[in-house]
Design a protein around this motif. Structure first.
Motif, PDB file in Angstrom:
ATOM      1  N   HIS A   1       0.905  -5.610  -6.928  1.00 51.17           N
ATOM      2  CA  HIS A   1       0.740  -4.159  -7.059  1.00 51.17           C
ATOM      3  C   HIS A   1       1.671  -3.468  -6.068  1.00 51.17           C
ATOM      4  O   HIS A   1       1.760  -3.866  -4.901  1.00 51.17           O
ATOM      5  CB  HIS A   1      -0.712  -3.759  -6.770  1.00 51.17           C
ATOM      6  CG  HIS A   1      -0.937  -2.282  -6.793  1.00 51.17           C
ATOM      7  ND1 HIS A   1      -0.840  -1.533  -7.949  1.00 51.17           N
ATOM      8  CD2 HIS A   1      -1.233  -1.402  -5.790  1.00 51.17           C
ATOM      9  CE1 HIS A   1      -1.078  -0.267  -7.660  1.00 51.17           C
ATOM     10  NE2 HIS A   1      -1.318  -0.161  -6.365  1.00 51.17           N
TER      11      HIS A   1
ATOM     12  N   SER B   1       2.760   0.257  -4.349  1.00 42.73           N
ATOM     13  CA  SER B   1       2.270   1.614  -4.081  1.00 42.73           C
ATOM     14  C   SER B   1       3.185   2.308  -3.068  1.00 42.73           C
ATOM     15  O   SER B   1       3.423   1.765  -1.981  1.00 42.73           O
ATOM     16  CB  SER B   1       0.843   1.569  -3.535  1.00 42.73           C
ATOM     17  OG  SER B   1       0.376   2.862  -3.254  1.00 42.73           O
ATOM     18  N   PRO B   2       3.733   3.490  -3.412  1.00 45.07           N
ATOM     19  CA  PRO B   2       3.666   4.115  -4.739  1.00 45.07           C
ATOM     20  C   PRO B   2       4.716   3.514  -5.672  1.00 45.07           C
ATOM     21  O   PRO B   2       5.667   2.905  -5.228  1.00 45.07           O
ATOM     22  CB  PRO B   2       3.987   5.577  -4.425  1.00 45.07           C
ATOM     23  CG  PRO B   2       4.931   5.500  -3.266  1.00 45.07           C
ATOM     24  CD  PRO B   2       4.459   4.329  -2.446  1.00 45.07           C
ATOM     25  N   ASN B   3       4.548   3.730  -6.943  1.00 46.85           N
ATOM     26  CA  ASN B   3       5.522   3.329  -7.944  1.00 46.85           C
ATOM     27  C   ASN B   3       5.391   4.273  -9.138  1.00 46.85           C
ATOM     28  O   ASN B   3       4.354   4.253  -9.802  1.00 46.85           O
ATOM     29  CB  ASN B   3       5.290   1.885  -8.385  1.00 46.85           C
ATOM     30  CG  ASN B   3       6.462   1.316  -9.175  1.00 46.85           C
ATOM     31  OD1 ASN B   3       7.576   1.837  -9.099  1.00 46.85           O
ATOM     32  ND2 ASN B   3       6.208   0.267  -9.937  1.00 46.85           N
TER      33      ASN B   3
ATOM     34  N   VAL C   1       8.833   5.135  -6.702  1.00 40.25           N
ATOM     35  CA  VAL C   1       9.050   5.377  -5.284  1.00 40.25           C
ATOM     36  C   VAL C   1      10.424   6.017  -5.098  1.00 40.25           C
ATOM     37  O   VAL C   1      11.381   5.667  -5.803  1.00 40.25           O
ATOM     38  CB  VAL C   1       8.928   4.059  -4.484  1.00 40.25           C
ATOM     39  CG1 VAL C   1       9.923   3.025  -4.980  1.00 40.25           C
ATOM     40  CG2 VAL C   1       9.133   4.302  -2.992  1.00 40.25           C
ATOM     41  N   ASP C   2      10.512   6.986  -4.189  1.00 43.79           N
ATOM     42  CA  ASP C   2      11.790   7.661  -3.951  1.00 43.79           C
ATOM     43  C   ASP C   2      12.837   6.674  -3.460  1.00 43.79           C
ATOM     44  O   ASP C   2      12.535   5.726  -2.717  1.00 43.79           O
ATOM     45  CB  ASP C   2      11.628   8.770  -2.907  1.00 43.79           C
ATOM     46  CG  ASP C   2      10.911   9.986  -3.467  1.00 43.79           C
ATOM     47  OD1 ASP C   2      11.116  10.292  -4.651  1.00 43.79           O
ATOM     48  OD2 ASP C   2      10.153  10.625  -2.719  1.00 43.79           O
TER      49      ASP C   2
ATOM     50  N   PHE D   1       7.689   1.552   0.568  1.00 40.49           N
ATOM     51  CA  PHE D   1       6.571   1.305  -0.336  1.00 40.49           C
ATOM     52  C   PHE D   1       5.852   0.034   0.109  1.00 40.49           C
ATOM     53  O   PHE D   1       6.394  -0.769   0.887  1.00 40.49           O
ATOM     54  CB  PHE D   1       7.048   1.166  -1.789  1.00 40.49           C
ATOM     55  CG  PHE D   1       7.923  -0.043  -2.044  1.00 40.49           C
ATOM     56  CD1 PHE D   1       7.370  -1.224  -2.529  1.00 40.49           C
ATOM     57  CD2 PHE D   1       9.292   0.007  -1.807  1.00 40.49           C
ATOM     58  CE1 PHE D   1       8.168  -2.338  -2.759  1.00 40.49           C
ATOM     59  CE2 PHE D   1      10.088  -1.103  -2.040  1.00 40.49           C
ATOM     60  CZ  PHE D   1       9.532  -2.278  -2.518  1.00 40.49           C
ATOM     61  N   THR D   2       4.634  -0.135  -0.353  1.00 46.53           N
ATOM     62  CA  THR D   2       3.829  -1.296   0.020  1.00 46.53           C
ATOM     63  C   THR D   2       3.718  -2.241  -1.163  1.00 46.53           C
ATOM     64  O   THR D   2       3.400  -1.827  -2.287  1.00 46.53           O
ATOM     65  CB  THR D   2       2.426  -0.871   0.470  1.00 46.53           C
ATOM     66  OG1 THR D   2       2.539   0.002   1.596  1.00 46.53           O
ATOM     67  CG2 THR D   2       1.589  -2.075   0.867  1.00 46.53           C
TER      68      THR D   2
END
Length: 301
Positions: free
Chosen positions: A4, A6-8, A10-11, A16-17
């Motif tokens: 997963h 997050s976020p996606n 993503v800038d 992101f994680t």
């Protein structure tokens, strides 16, 4: 293997994680296992360590930076066979990372509601990035209703307490044409290291004749006689706000007007008529009848 992001989306260039969960049958703890995170060319970017065994899953996460170039990007997650954690054969999967250009937005404020023709007027324009990029020194273009550039301004520091709204002040001379027109402000997207979207915002401007007659308004409460500060005074397209003494002034050209005075917790005061001389108007506003007993007591004590 479940992955997963997050976020996606993503800038571009933003963090992101990446979260990974692995569940086996029968379940067993694979913590301390190391997974390789690879780019589209299968070059290892980093390693992710499984650190938690919960709900029959081995879990781990890491923080990465998205590529600076917008577009789809694949990440390959590879867990090589590791007998120390009971994995007898390689395990791998791919995940798609969506990277749009940074979203830009523009703002316009302090545009006078009624602008006298052939007179100087000013307003502010601003530029913001969804990822909080520093956009000082960026050009902003103002177009009139005929699609002509009437101003180009360069953003300076951030506005007030905002963190990323870079602004500029625009000063122009109003054209000799009466009416309300649709103007727009644009932020070009070129010339940035990280791609940004082009931002456009439309806004109205109203040009009027010179106001020859002074209309003085005093707003008071019908029950207490107390003055009402911060009451809105509108004779479209002209507007003002009462001061601490309940006074406001409008300078109007001759003509027919509908004057509206409004304030919180009061019924609006409305008067219609012809302006052909200086005037004084006593706007007596009646409190709203749905005020509670406690509010009424506070109002009239």
């Amino acid at each position: 293997m479940t992955v997963h992001i997050s976020p996606n989306p993503v800038d571009a260039g933003a963090e992101f994680t990446l979260n990974v969960a692995i569940k086996c049958d029968p379940p067993w703890d694979m913590c301390t296992g190391r997974l390789s995170i690879c780019d589209t060319n299968e070059h290892e970017i980093t390693q992710l360590v499984l650190t938690e065994f919960k709900d029959q899953e081995s879990r781990g996460s890491t923080v990465l930076s998205a590529p600076a170039k917008p577009g789809p990007a694949k990440l390959k997650i590879l867990f090589k066979a590791d007998h120390n954690v009971g994995l007898t054969e390689d395990m791998q999967t791919e995940v798609l990372l969506v990277i749009p250009p940074h979203a830009s937005s523009v703002a316009v404020w302090d545009v006078p509601p009624a602008i006298q023709t052939e007179k100087e007027f000013s307003f502010h324009i601003g530029l913001r990035c969804s990822a909080g990029c520093a956009l000082k020194g960026r050009p902003l273009e103002v177009f009139d209703q005929n699609d002509r550039i009437v101003a180009t301004a360069i953003t300076i520091g951030t506005w007030g307490d905002t963190q990323a709204l870079h602004y500029a002040k625009v000063t122009l001379v109003a054209p000799n044409s009466l009416g309300t027109y649709e103007w727009r402000v644009c932020a070009p997207s070129s010339g940035l290291e990280v791609p940004h979207s082009r931002a456009v915002l439309k806004f109205p401007v109203t040009f009027v004749r010179e106001g020859k007659y002074e209309i003085r308004i005093n707003a008071t409460n019908a029950l207490t006689g107390k003055v009402i500060p911060k009451a809105q005074v509108v004779a479209h397209p002209f507007r003002s706000i009462t001061d601490s003494d309940g006074n406001a002034t409008l300078c109007l050209p001759a003509g027919e007007y509908r004057l509206l005075v409004s304030a919180a917790d009061h019924e609006p005061y409305i008067i219609e008529g012809t302006v052909k001389d200086d005037m004084e108007i006593m706007a007596v506003l009646v409190p709203e009848t749905d005020m509670t007993e406690i509010e009424l007591e506070r109002e009239y004590m």
